[in-house]
Design an enzyme around this catalytic site. Structure first.
Site, PDB file in Angstrom:
ATOM      1  N   CYS A   8      -0.387  -1.104  -5.155  1.00 43.14           N
ATOM      2  CA  CYS A   8       0.694  -2.022  -4.575  1.00 43.14           C
ATOM      3  C   CYS A   8       0.838  -3.125  -5.392  1.00 43.14           C
ATOM      4  O   CYS A   8       0.190  -3.248  -6.374  1.00 43.14           O
ATOM      5  CB  CYS A   8       0.465  -1.978  -3.266  1.00 43.14           C
ATOM      6  SG  CYS A   8      -0.982  -3.372  -2.674  1.00 43.14           S
ATOM      7  N   ARG A  14      -1.756  -3.281   1.504  1.00 42.11           N
ATOM      8  CA  ARG A  14      -1.389  -1.759   1.499  1.00 42.11           C
ATOM      9  C   ARG A  14      -2.277  -1.029   0.576  1.00 42.11           C
ATOM     10  O   ARG A  14      -2.938   0.013   1.164  1.00 42.11           O
ATOM     11  CB  ARG A  14       0.140  -1.580   1.158  1.00 42.11           C
ATOM     12  CG  ARG A  14       1.084  -2.223   2.130  1.00 42.11           C
ATOM     13  CD  ARG A  14       2.550  -1.704   1.864  1.00 42.11           C
ATOM     14  NE  ARG A  14       2.855  -2.365   0.515  1.00 42.11           N
ATOM     15  CZ  ARG A  14       4.001  -2.503   0.040  1.00 42.11           C
ATOM     16  NH1 ARG A  14       4.900  -1.591   0.363  1.00 42.11           N
ATOM     17  NH2 ARG A  14       4.436  -2.868  -1.210  1.00 42.11           N
ATOM     18  N   ASP A 127       5.836  -3.089   4.497  1.00 46.32           N
ATOM     19  CA  ASP A 127       5.131  -4.014   3.896  1.00 46.32           C
ATOM     20  C   ASP A 127       4.904  -5.163   4.720  1.00 46.32           C
ATOM     21  O   ASP A 127       5.499  -5.909   4.925  1.00 46.32           O
ATOM     22  CB  ASP A 127       5.873  -4.564   2.549  1.00 46.32           C
ATOM     23  CG  ASP A 127       5.020  -5.483   1.658  1.00 46.32           C
ATOM     24  OD1 ASP A 127       4.204  -5.901   2.042  1.00 46.32           O
ATOM     25  OD2 ASP A 127       5.442  -5.910   0.585  1.00 46.32           O
TER      26      ASP A 127
END
Length: 154
Positions: A8, A14, A127
């Protein structure tokens, strides 16, 4: 040995969540010796000199909520030399897929996937940096990792 690198933007939300969710799924099946799993960043925003920031505290809290250990993980940058080290590069969204392709080069594009594609979705992992919804991000990651695990262990 199946070698997976989750990716990411900063490697503090994440991708480390995905790394440790996947490690947990693998451990549940007693397959730890068959996998090498890590995570990386496409940008240096969370890396100062050679030292990366730890997993973002709300992401740590989400992992703890699900009893998933994560240790002392710190952000690391994805590098071109990683291309030969992994079988799968798993990105969290389309922007990261573009950067991963740029970093890893055209020769590795067949190793690059979006996590949710394994679950049959063309969507990005939510996100939490922007939404603050770490529960939703965790659920996306869990669904994607479970489907990825099933795919690579067929």
């Amino acid at each position: 040995m199946i070698r997976i690198c989750f990716v990411c933007h900063g490697n503090i939300c994440r991708s480390p969540m995905a790394e440790f969710v996947m490690k947990s799924l693998v451990k549940e099946k007693g397959m730890e010796k068959s996998f090498f799993i890590t995570s990386r960043a496409t940008h240096t925003d969370e890396i100062w000199g050679d030292v990366g920031n730890p997993i973002y505290p709300p992401a740590q809290n989400e992992l703890e909520k699900h009893n998933i250990p994560f240790g002392d993980k710190r952000a690391q940058l994805l590098e071109n030399s990683d291309g030969d080290k992994y079988d799968y590069f798993i990105g969290m969204d389309s922007e990261n897929i573009r950067y991963m392709t740029k970093i890893l080069g055209i020769k590795n594009r067949d190793k690059i996937y979006k996590l949710m594609s394994f679950a049959g979705f063309d969507e990005s992992v939510s996100d939490p940096w922007y939404t603050r919804d770490f529960d939703r991000a965790y659920n996306d990651i869990y669904i994607g990792c479970k489907a990825l695990f099933e795919e690579v262990t067929k």
